[in-house]
Design a protein around this motif. Structure first.
Motif, PDB file in Angstrom:
ATOM      1  N   THR A   1       0.807  -1.222   0.000  1.00  0.00           N
ATOM      2  CA  THR A   1       0.000   0.000   0.000  1.00  0.00           C
ATOM      3  C   THR A   1       0.838   1.270   0.000  1.00  0.00           C
ATOM      4  O   THR A   1       0.284   2.361  -0.139  1.00  0.00           O
ATOM      5  CB  THR A   1      -0.942   0.024   1.223  1.00  0.00           C
ATOM      6  N   ASN A   2       2.143   1.148   0.144  1.00  0.00           N
ATOM      7  CA  ASN A   2       3.031   2.312   0.107  1.00  0.00           C
ATOM      8  C   ASN A   2       3.669   2.398  -1.271  1.00  0.00           C
ATOM      9  O   ASN A   2       4.711   1.784  -1.537  1.00  0.00           O
ATOM     10  CB  ASN A   2       4.100   2.207   1.200  1.00  0.00           C
ATOM     11  N   LEU A   3       3.037   3.141  -2.162  1.00  0.00           N
ATOM     12  CA  LEU A   3       3.445   3.178  -3.558  1.00  0.00           C
ATOM     13  C   LEU A   3       4.299   4.408  -3.862  1.00  0.00           C
ATOM     14  O   LEU A   3       4.133   5.467  -3.244  1.00  0.00           O
ATOM     15  CB  LEU A   3       2.209   3.168  -4.460  1.00  0.00           C
ATOM     16  N   THR A   4       5.187   4.256  -4.828  1.00  0.00           N
ATOM     17  CA  THR A   4       6.028   5.361  -5.272  1.00  0.00           C
ATOM     18  C   THR A   4       5.679   5.725  -6.705  1.00  0.00           C
ATOM     19  O   THR A   4       5.178   4.903  -7.477  1.00  0.00           O
ATOM     20  CB  THR A   4       7.514   4.990  -5.190  1.00  0.00           C
ATOM     21  N   TYR A   5       5.951   6.959  -7.057  1.00  0.00           N
ATOM     22  CA  TYR A   5       5.735   7.401  -8.434  1.00  0.00           C
ATOM     23  C   TYR A   5       6.866   8.322  -8.868  1.00  0.00           C
ATOM     24  O   TYR A   5       7.530   8.963  -8.046  1.00  0.00           O
ATOM     25  CB  TYR A   5       4.377   8.080  -8.591  1.00  0.00           C
ATOM     26  N   ARG A   6       7.065   8.372 -10.174  1.00  0.00           N
ATOM     27  CA  ARG A   6       8.113   9.206 -10.750  1.00  0.00           C
ATOM     28  C   ARG A   6       7.542   9.971 -11.933  1.00  0.00           C
ATOM     29  O   ARG A   6       6.916   9.371 -12.813  1.00  0.00           O
ATOM     30  CB  ARG A   6       9.300   8.352 -11.193  1.00  0.00           C
TER      31      ARG A   6
ATOM     32  N   ASN B   1      16.384   8.873 -10.571  1.00  0.00           N
ATOM     33  CA  ASN B   1      17.413   7.853 -10.356  1.00  0.00           C
ATOM     34  C   ASN B   1      16.900   6.680  -9.524  1.00  0.00           C
ATOM     35  O   ASN B   1      17.658   5.752  -9.231  1.00  0.00           O
ATOM     36  CB  ASN B   1      18.624   8.488  -9.656  1.00  0.00           C
ATOM     37  N   SER B   2      15.621   6.728  -9.165  1.00  0.00           N
ATOM     38  CA  SER B   2      15.051   5.688  -8.313  1.00  0.00           C
ATOM     39  C   SER B   2      13.999   4.892  -9.075  1.00  0.00           C
ATOM     40  O   SER B   2      13.347   5.416  -9.988  1.00  0.00           O
ATOM     41  CB  SER B   2      14.403   6.324  -7.074  1.00  0.00           C
ATOM     42  N   ASN B   3      13.833   3.632  -8.709  1.00  0.00           N
ATOM     43  CA  ASN B   3      12.745   2.841  -9.246  1.00  0.00           C
ATOM     44  C   ASN B   3      11.424   3.362  -8.697  1.00  0.00           C
ATOM     45  O   ASN B   3      11.351   3.857  -7.573  1.00  0.00           O
ATOM     46  CB  ASN B   3      12.917   1.368  -8.877  1.00  0.00           C
ATOM     47  N   ALA B   4      10.372   3.254  -9.498  1.00  0.00           N
ATOM     48  CA  ALA B   4       9.059   3.719  -9.060  1.00  0.00           C
ATOM     49  C   ALA B   4       7.999   2.715  -9.494  1.00  0.00           C
ATOM     50  O   ALA B   4       8.134   2.071 -10.540  1.00  0.00           O
ATOM     51  CB  ALA B   4       8.755   5.094  -9.647  1.00  0.00           C
ATOM     52  N   ASP B   5       6.948   2.614  -8.687  1.00  0.00           N
ATOM     53  CA  ASP B   5       5.835   1.737  -9.060  1.00  0.00           C
ATOM     54  C   ASP B   5       5.072   2.318 -10.246  1.00  0.00           C
ATOM     55  O   ASP B   5       4.748   1.614 -11.201  1.00  0.00           O
ATOM     56  CB  ASP B   5       4.874   1.572  -7.872  1.00  0.00           C
TER      57      ASP B   5
END
Length: 280
Positions: free
Chosen positions: A122-127, A165-169
């Motif tokens: 449930t803790n998603l990342t975006y770019r 520079n980071s992976n994102a969902d």
């Protein structure tokens, strides 16, 4: 660079069963794109698998046959129009309204639709991979954060922006025309399809969860929106797909396919849909 529309929206009012010709093909192409009809050869793009799940009627290209009539009636039903099976004035008007490029799967014509895919956490990342020239980077970031907040306010989900520079969902970008999707799903220029997004994994590998916005549109964040398209509204809709929701057939819901102006809130139908996947 802005480009002009490359896909025709049907406009030949009065088309009906037994008609033939290019106008019928234009109608069939639109019905196929949004999941209401199958033509030979099939349309092969990122949404081909979803359209196959719908089991839409198979039509002869250029011929307004029984299958085309059925597909058109299904389109009319999903959009709350009289089911005449003819290309009447109200149907042409609906087809010309800007909308999301995601197919209308209309599974059983229920209201909200959940696909069955969901993020395992449930803790998603975006770019945000790039920015539209219509807005400042700060305006885009604020709009995207506001769009995500509509969903996080009613679920346990959180959304955190990460750098390039980071992976994102979920990866977000502004593009025009053909933009490198698998089998490609090109945008059509100014008007009609505004954006599209993809379900969570395991669909489509690196594209899973991503959202793409047609940069041929003029994007706005100012309210009321007097010119251009409200980025918060469209982004919130697309993120619904990124989280696992289909289109809804409820007018007034955020997940209704068509864009008719700013809509920065969730309908109860949207809330019921997202909470059926992630809880409250």
């Amino acid at each position: 660079m802005k480009i002009t529309k490359t896909v025709k929206v049907p406009s030949n009012i009065g088309l009906t069963k037994s008609d033939t010709g290019e106008s019928v093909t234009e109608l069939q192409n639109l019905l196929q794109k949004f999941g209401y009809l199958q033509l030979t050869p099939k349309r092969e793009d990122e949404y081909a698998e979803l359209r196959n799940e719908i089991a839409s009627p198979k039509a002869e290209k250029g011929v307004f046959d029984d299958a085309t009539e059925e597909g058109l009636k299904n389109y009319q039903k999903f959009n709350g129009l009289p089911q005449t099976g003819q290309l009447d004035e109200s149907t042409v008007k609906q087809m010309g309204i800007p909308r999301c490029g995601f197919p209308d799967r209309r599974v059983g014509f229920v209201e909200f639709n959940e696909h069955g895919n969901r993020w395992p956490n449930t803790n998603l990342t975006y770019r945000i991979e790039n920015f539209t020239i219509d807005l400042t980077e700060e305006q885009v970031r604020s709009a995207i954060a506001s769009a995500f907040k509509l969903w996080s306010d009613v679920t346990p989900l959180t959304f955190t922006e990460v750098d390039n520079n980071s992976n994102a969902d979920i990866k977000i970008k502004f593009v025009v025309g053909a933009h490198g999707d698998h089998n490609d799903e090109p945008f059509d220029g100014i008007g009609h399809v505004l954006a599209h997004a993809f379900f969570p994994p395991p669909n489509l590998g690196d594209l899973a969860g991503d959202a793409h916005f047609d940069d041929s549109e003029t994007w706005s964040v100012n309210l009321p929106v007097s010119a251009g398209i409200d980025l918060v509204t469209v982004a919130a809709h697309e993120f619904g797909h990124s989280l696992g929701l289909d289109h809804s057939n409820v007018r007034g819901s955020l997940m209704f396919a068509s864009y008719t102006g700013e809509h920065r809130f969730l309908h109860q139908d949207d809330i019921q849909g997202i909470q059926s996947i992630y809880g409250s």
